[in-house]
Write a protein that holds these residues in place. Structure first.
Motif, short mmCIF file in Angstrom:
data_model
loop_
_atom_site.label_atom_id
_atom_site.label_comp_id
_atom_site.label_asym_id
_atom_site.label_seq_id
_atom_site.Cartn_x
_atom_site.Cartn_y
_atom_site.Cartn_z
N LEU A 353 0.97 -1.33 0.07
CA LEU A 353 -0.04 0.25 -0.03
C LEU A 353 0.85 1.34 -0.20
O LEU A 353 0.56 2.30 -0.78
CB LEU A 353 -1.12 0.00 1.16
CG LEU A 353 -1.92 1.05 1.49
CD1 LEU A 353 -2.87 1.06 -0.15
CD2 LEU A 353 -3.00 0.92 2.44
N ILE A 354 1.94 1.21 0.84
CA ILE A 354 2.80 2.23 0.71
C ILE A 354 3.48 2.47 -0.60
O ILE A 354 3.73 3.66 -1.16
CB ILE A 354 3.81 2.34 1.92
CG1 ILE A 354 3.23 2.07 3.30
CG2 ILE A 354 5.04 3.25 1.85
CD1 ILE A 354 4.11 1.82 4.57
N GLY A 355 3.84 1.52 -1.17
CA GLY A 355 4.46 1.52 -2.60
C GLY A 355 3.40 2.00 -3.67
O GLY A 355 3.74 2.70 -4.64
N PHE A 356 2.09 1.64 -3.51
CA PHE A 356 1.12 2.32 -4.25
C PHE A 356 0.85 3.60 -4.28
O PHE A 356 1.05 4.22 -5.20
CB PHE A 356 -0.34 1.35 -3.84
CG PHE A 356 -1.22 2.07 -4.56
CD1 PHE A 356 -1.68 1.87 -6.16
CD2 PHE A 356 -2.17 2.92 -4.19
CE1 PHE A 356 -2.66 2.32 -6.63
CE2 PHE A 356 -3.18 3.57 -4.55
CZ PHE A 356 -3.72 3.23 -6.15
N LEU A 357 0.99 3.93 -3.03
CA LEU A 357 1.05 5.49 -2.81
C LEU A 357 2.08 6.33 -3.18
O LEU A 357 2.10 7.48 -3.66
CB LEU A 357 1.00 5.87 -1.22
CG LEU A 357 -0.45 5.54 -0.61
CD1 LEU A 357 -0.47 5.67 0.87
CD2 LEU A 357 -1.79 6.46 -1.31
N ALA A 358 3.49 5.69 -3.15
CA ALA A 358 4.55 6.32 -3.72
C ALA A 358 4.55 6.36 -5.04
O ALA A 358 4.83 7.45 -5.76
CB ALA A 358 5.91 5.18 -3.35
N ALA A 359 3.89 5.23 -5.87
CA ALA A 359 3.85 5.53 -7.32
C ALA A 359 2.73 6.38 -7.81
O ALA A 359 2.93 7.20 -8.87
CB ALA A 359 3.14 3.92 -7.83
#
Length: 389
Positions: A353-359
Motif C-alpha cells: 500500500l505504501i508502494g502504491f501511494l509512492a507510485a
C-alpha cells in the motif's frame, strides 16, 4: 565438568538454531536495503517494488500455518533443514530472474520455505535446553531478528561495492543452503514429530474478543517494524534525496540501540502491567511513525532513531498478553494464527500500500497513514481479558 558439558550441549543447538533464524529472517528483509538499486536496475514503480513484500509474506503465511503437517511427517530437524535449503535455493533462483513475474514467483517460494522454520525452531530449542534456561535461550534466539535489522543494511552496502544486487541474493541463498545441510549433518538435537493443527480447536477462538484484538495489535506491531523497515530506504532516497549508502547506514545505526530494549520493556511490563505498557508503546510508536512522514532534515533523522526503539518494545508485552488470554490448550494455536496473519497484513499488505501511494506521488502519506492507524488502535489493549496469575 558435568555442568560444563551440560552447558556446552545446550549452547551448540542454541547457536545453530539462532544462526539459521538469522539467515531465515535476513532473506526476508534483505530486499529492503537493495530496493533502490533493484528499482533502478529493473525499472520498477513503487507499487511493483512494494508488492515483493506482499508476495514474500503470502508464501510465509501459507507454510507457517501448515508447518505442523510437514513437521509431523518429517520431524522437526528435517523440517528446519528443509526450510534453510529450500529458502536458500529459491533465493539463488530469484537472483537469476530477469522479469518481475519470475522474481515474484521466486520470492513467493522463498517465503514459503522460510515459513517452515519458526514453529519447529522453537520446538527444538525448548526441547534442547533445560526448562530453567528457556527464558535466556529464547532471548538469545530472538536476538537474530534485531541483529538482522542492524547488520543487513551494512552488509549490503559493503557487498554492493564488490558485486551486483543479484549476486548478493545468490550469495545469501548459498549460505542458507550450506547452513541447512550442515545442520542436518552435524547438529545433535532431540528430534521428534510436530503436531498438525486441529482446526476444530480454532472455532472457540473465533468467539473470543481478545483473540481478534491481538490480531489487530500484532498487525500494528509488524507494520511498525517490518512494514516500515521494508520501504524506508526507498523513501529516504526518493523523497528526501539521500544517497542509498547514507540511507542504509542511518537505518543500520538506528538499530544498534534496539538490542537491549526487549529486556528493558519486559521489566517495565512486569512492573506497570501488560495493558498500560502496550497502549503506551503503541501511542509512542504511532507518533514516531507519523513523524517519518511529516518531518525532514534533523527532525527526520531523530525520528529514524526513535521509531525502531519504540516499535520493538511492542513484542515482549504483546507475547505476554497472547500467552495470558484463552485456555492453556489453545495458546499455541493462538500464536500459530495471530503471527502469520499479522505478517501477511503488516509485513506484506502495508508495504504494498505504501508502494502504491509512492507510485501516485504520495510516498509520505503512506507513513503518515501508518502512524495514524497505529494511534487509532492504541486504546484496544484496555479491552483485553488477560490472566494475571
Amino acid at each position: 565438568m558435568n555442568n560444563t558439558q551440560t552447558l556446552q550441549s545446550q549452547l551448540r543447538p542454541l547457536l545453530f538454531l539462532t544462526a539459521i533464524f538469522f539467515l531465515n529472517f535476513s532473506i526476508r528483509i534483505i530486499i529492503s536495503p537493495l530496493l533502490p538499486t533493484i528499482l533502478k536496475d529493473m525499472s520498477l514503480t513503487g507499487d511493483q517494488a512494494g508488492s515483493l513484500f506482499l508476495v514474500s509474506a503470502s508464501g510465509y503465511f501459507i507454510t507457517l500455518i501448515c508447518s505442523g503437517f510437514i513437521s509431523e511427517i518429517l520431524l522437526h530437524k528435517k523440517t528446519i533443514g528443509l526450510s534453510a535449503i529450500v529458502t536458500g535455493f529459491f533465493f539463488i533462483m530469484t537472483g537469476l530472474c530477469d522479469s518481475l513475474t519470475m522474481m515474484r514467483a521466486g520470492i513467493f517460494i522463498t517465503g514459503m520455505g522460510a515459513g517452515l522454520y519458526l514453529p519447529s525452531g522453537i520446538a527444538l530449542l525448548t526441547a534442547s535446553v533445560s526448562r530453567q534456561s528457556w527464558g535466556k535461550a529464547i532471548g538469545v534466539h530472538e536476538l537474530a531478528p534485531n541483529l538482522s535489522f542492524l547488520l543487513i543494511p551494512i552488509i549490503c552496502e559493503a557487498l554492493l561495492l564488490l558485486m551486483s544486487w543479484r549476486s548478493i541474493l545468490m550469495l545469501t541463498g548459498l549460505i542458507s543452503v550450506v547452513l541447512g545441510i550442515n545442520f542436518l549433518k552435524f547438529s545433535k538435537v532431540v528430534d521428534f514429530p510436530g503436531q498438525a493443527p486441529m482446526f476444530s480447536a480454532i472455532v472457540p477462538l473465533l468467539f473470543l474478543r481478545s483473540f481478534w484484538i491481538m490480531i489487530v495489535l500484532f498487525t500494528m506491531g509488524v507494520l511498525s517494524t517490518i512494514g516500515i523497515y521494508a520501504m524506508l530506504p526507498l523513501y529516504l532516497v526518493d523523497e528526501h534525496g539521500m544517497l542509498r549508502s547514507q540511507a542504509n547506514t542511518l537505518i543500520a545505526l538506528s538499530r544498534v540501540l534496539t538490542l537491549p530494549v526487549p529486556f528493558a520493556v519486559g521489566w517495565i511490563s512486569d512492573r506497570y502491567g501488560i495493558k498500560k505498557t502496550l497502549s503506551t508503546v503503541l501511542i509512542l510508536t504511532g507518533a514516531s511513525t507519523l513523524g517519518l512522514g511529516l518531518l525532514s532534515g534533523t527532525g527526520l533523522k531523530i525520528v529514524i532513531f526513535l521509531q525502531p526503539l519504540l516499535s520493538v518494545a511492542f513484542f515482549p508485552p504483546a507475547f505476554s498478553a497472547l500467552s495470558s488470554i484463552g485456555a492453556k490448550e489453545t495458546r499455541n494455536i493462538m500464536v500459530s494464527f495471530t503471527v502469520p496473519v499479522a505478517f501477511l497484513m503488516g509485513g506484506g499488505g502495508a508495504p504494498t500500500l505504501i508502494g502504491f501511494l509512492a507510485a501516485k506521488g504520495f510516498f509520505s502519506m503512506g507513513f503518515i497513514g501508518a502512524g495514524i492507524i497505529i494511534l487509532m488502535v492504541a486504546f484496544l489493549p484496555i479491552f483485553l481479558k488477560v490472566k494475571t496469575h
